[in-house]
Design an enzyme around this catalytic site. Sequence first.
Site, PDB file in Angstrom:
ATOM      1  N   ARG A 124      57.605 -54.911 -28.385  1.00 36.60           N
ATOM      2  CA  ARG A 124      57.097 -55.499 -29.567  1.00 36.60           C
ATOM      3  C   ARG A 124      56.965 -57.131 -29.405  1.00 36.60           C
ATOM      4  O   ARG A 124      56.086 -57.729 -29.744  1.00 36.60           O
ATOM      5  CB  ARG A 124      58.067 -55.070 -30.742  1.00 36.60           C
ATOM      6  CG  ARG A 124      57.431 -55.417 -32.005  1.00 36.60           C
ATOM      7  CD  ARG A 124      58.395 -55.495 -33.017  1.00 36.60           C
ATOM      8  NE  ARG A 124      57.950 -56.105 -34.382  1.00 36.60           N
ATOM      9  CZ  ARG A 124      57.950 -57.497 -34.537  1.00 36.60           C
ATOM     10  NH1 ARG A 124      58.601 -57.943 -33.820  1.00 36.60           N
ATOM     11  NH2 ARG A 124      57.460 -57.839 -35.477  1.00 36.60           N
ATOM     12  N   ARG A 203      68.465 -48.528 -31.994  1.00 37.69           N
ATOM     13  CA  ARG A 203      67.759 -48.683 -30.938  1.00 37.69           C
ATOM     14  C   ARG A 203      67.974 -50.136 -30.205  1.00 37.69           C
ATOM     15  O   ARG A 203      68.447 -51.185 -31.122  1.00 37.69           O
ATOM     16  CB  ARG A 203      66.277 -48.745 -31.405  1.00 37.69           C
ATOM     17  CG  ARG A 203      65.660 -49.326 -32.596  1.00 37.69           C
ATOM     18  CD  ARG A 203      64.358 -48.892 -33.085  1.00 37.69           C
ATOM     19  NE  ARG A 203      63.294 -48.842 -31.897  1.00 37.69           N
ATOM     20  CZ  ARG A 203      62.296 -48.315 -32.182  1.00 37.69           C
ATOM     21  NH1 ARG A 203      62.093 -47.593 -33.158  1.00 37.69           N
ATOM     22  NH2 ARG A 203      61.476 -48.166 -31.112  1.00 37.69           N
ATOM     23  N   ASP A 326      52.432 -52.628 -43.087  1.00 41.94           N
ATOM     24  CA  ASP A 326      53.509 -52.202 -43.627  1.00 41.94           C
ATOM     25  C   ASP A 326      53.635 -52.382 -45.028  1.00 41.94           C
ATOM     26  O   ASP A 326      54.175 -51.561 -45.993  1.00 41.94           O
ATOM     27  CB  ASP A 326      54.887 -52.539 -42.900  1.00 41.94           C
ATOM     28  CG  ASP A 326      55.323 -51.795 -41.663  1.00 41.94           C
ATOM     29  OD1 ASP A 326      54.105 -51.109 -41.188  1.00 41.94           O
ATOM     30  OD2 ASP A 326      56.334 -51.587 -41.325  1.00 41.94           O
ATOM     31  N   ALA A 339      52.189 -49.852 -36.266  1.00 41.93           N
ATOM     32  CA  ALA A 339      51.708 -51.270 -35.751  1.00 41.93           C
ATOM     33  C   ALA A 339      49.991 -50.978 -35.640  1.00 41.93           C
ATOM     34  O   ALA A 339      49.144 -51.660 -35.943  1.00 41.93           O
ATOM     35  CB  ALA A 339      52.171 -51.442 -34.406  1.00 41.93           C
TER      36      ALA A 339
END
Length: 481
Positions: A124, A203, A326, A339
């Site tokens: 990302r 994560r 989003d 995304a």
Amino acid sequence: MSETVVDGVQRLPENGISVIIIGAGVSGLQVALESWRKGCDVVIIEKAPELSPVGDFFTITPSALTTLKCYPSMHSDYHERIYNCSTHVYTPSGVQIHSKFPEWRQPGVVTAAPDVDISFLKRRPVFAKMQLDQVTRLGIPIYWNESVIAVHEHENSVNVVTASGQEFTGDVCIGANGISSKISGFDAGPDVAVQDSGYAIARVAFPRSSIKSDSLASTLLKTIDSEPEFRVYVGKDIHLILFLTPDWVAFAFTHADSDNAKETWTNLKRPSDLIPYLEKAADEWDPAVLDFVRSAPPEIVDWKLRWRDGAEQWTSDSGRLIRLGDAAHAFFPTAGNGAVQGLEDAVSLAECLRIAGKEFITKATKVHNKLRFERVSILQQTGFINREELHTADTAAVTGNREKANIGFFKIGRWVWNHNPEHYARDNYDQCLAHLETGAPFHNTNLPPGHVYQPWSLSSETERMRAGIKSTLKENGDWSA
Ligand SMILES: Cc1cc2nc3c(=O)[nH]c(=O)nc-3n(C[C@H](O)[C@H](O)[C@H](O)COP(=O)(O)OP(=O)(O)OC[C@H]3O[C@@H](n4cnc5c(N)ncnc54)[C@H](O)[C@@H]3O)c2cc1C
């Protein structure tokens, strides 16, 4: 006015439309690029002081990259780090029960972005930096450290006010400000509450070099130099994803969020916090996987997975305000599309603005909204179904019958990844506008062929799952590859 070329990017003649974008996330940066390319005058306002380095990997599929070729430097930056992953499902004890390359990498398949080597996974921060570098090279202004606190919509303009007192005036304001940021006056569709989904995802990404060469975890990395891997370990009401690439590795552990806390973050802060959760979900774990988790640095982000039901309206009533990415539609990571849909939105909206021209901007936002809503809504719903399937997989049964292990998480469907949002907007604009203005027939075709759209919500999905009813979403229309 004629076309200009900057950094190899061909820009259409200036169209006099001035666009204010709130948020420099992946969606905000992309809509800035696309609007600039179509001849708009663009400014981005971002509340953070700089691009956030936070985040590990996300999935970017062909439909999100159809216009990458229009940005030659960015096209080349993108191809610098390609992870052509194979995808796998494992039992916690380490038995591989399913294995394949993504659908668009199957022999003979041509995608909607034939000039792009679709890598499935992108880091990302690297993707966002690539976009930001392109924004900078084109000279699009970004105001960092400026939180938008109010928006005023007038008949012929929009006014945007930041916390520091700066004011910006434009023709249209795009709210690409993420899932839970609220801005006074940004009344674009109903104010749908953000809810706790009951799940969280812990994560972290870290350099491969953090894994010692003689460790148990290193046995998972033996073949990744030639073939990076995306592995999902399926347990009872959890799944653990390992991202294994030659330079960076990561894990993402989706689990029920037992503390039901209101904060964004939950409790799993260190690798050692995860081990008891994993062990609760399966009796036996591959020791190499546990060692991999223990090898991670302590900076784990345990995001609460928040949810906001989809609203059909993303624009203000008069049409000068529009939500994007989003901010318009929440996605669970198990949909693999947050995304991707933000990037598709960006391409579609900019094309609609171009077609409409300055005089008809308020029609452009509404047409874009109509063209996008059903497609996005179906993909949002796959986040529930994919998670349910991963969390209830009967690993004992599928170990003996690999056919049954064709977990739908990897069944995406050509309709998803073979879509070109720019062409779709161009080809359908007039008919969609006529539909909005006169009620003339119009049916979206960016859905699974034959699909009949059915509205749904968090509560209808929760009810269905509680009742033990299997979703038929992926049987509604053609989801084949
Ligand atoms: C830091 C971060 C890390 C992420 N990591 C991952 C990951 O590892 N894997 C994954 O799959 N997805 C990740 N995501 C989510 C994924 O990037 C998004 O779901 C998707 O790309 C949609 O992006 P977006 O631009 O619509 O929204 P976002 O990425 O949320 O961007 C919204 C932007 O708007 C800004 N903003 C909000 N309010 C205001 C305001 N009032 N004024 C000005 N600016 C404002 C925010 O600071 C932010 O930069 C991450 C998102 C973020 C922000």
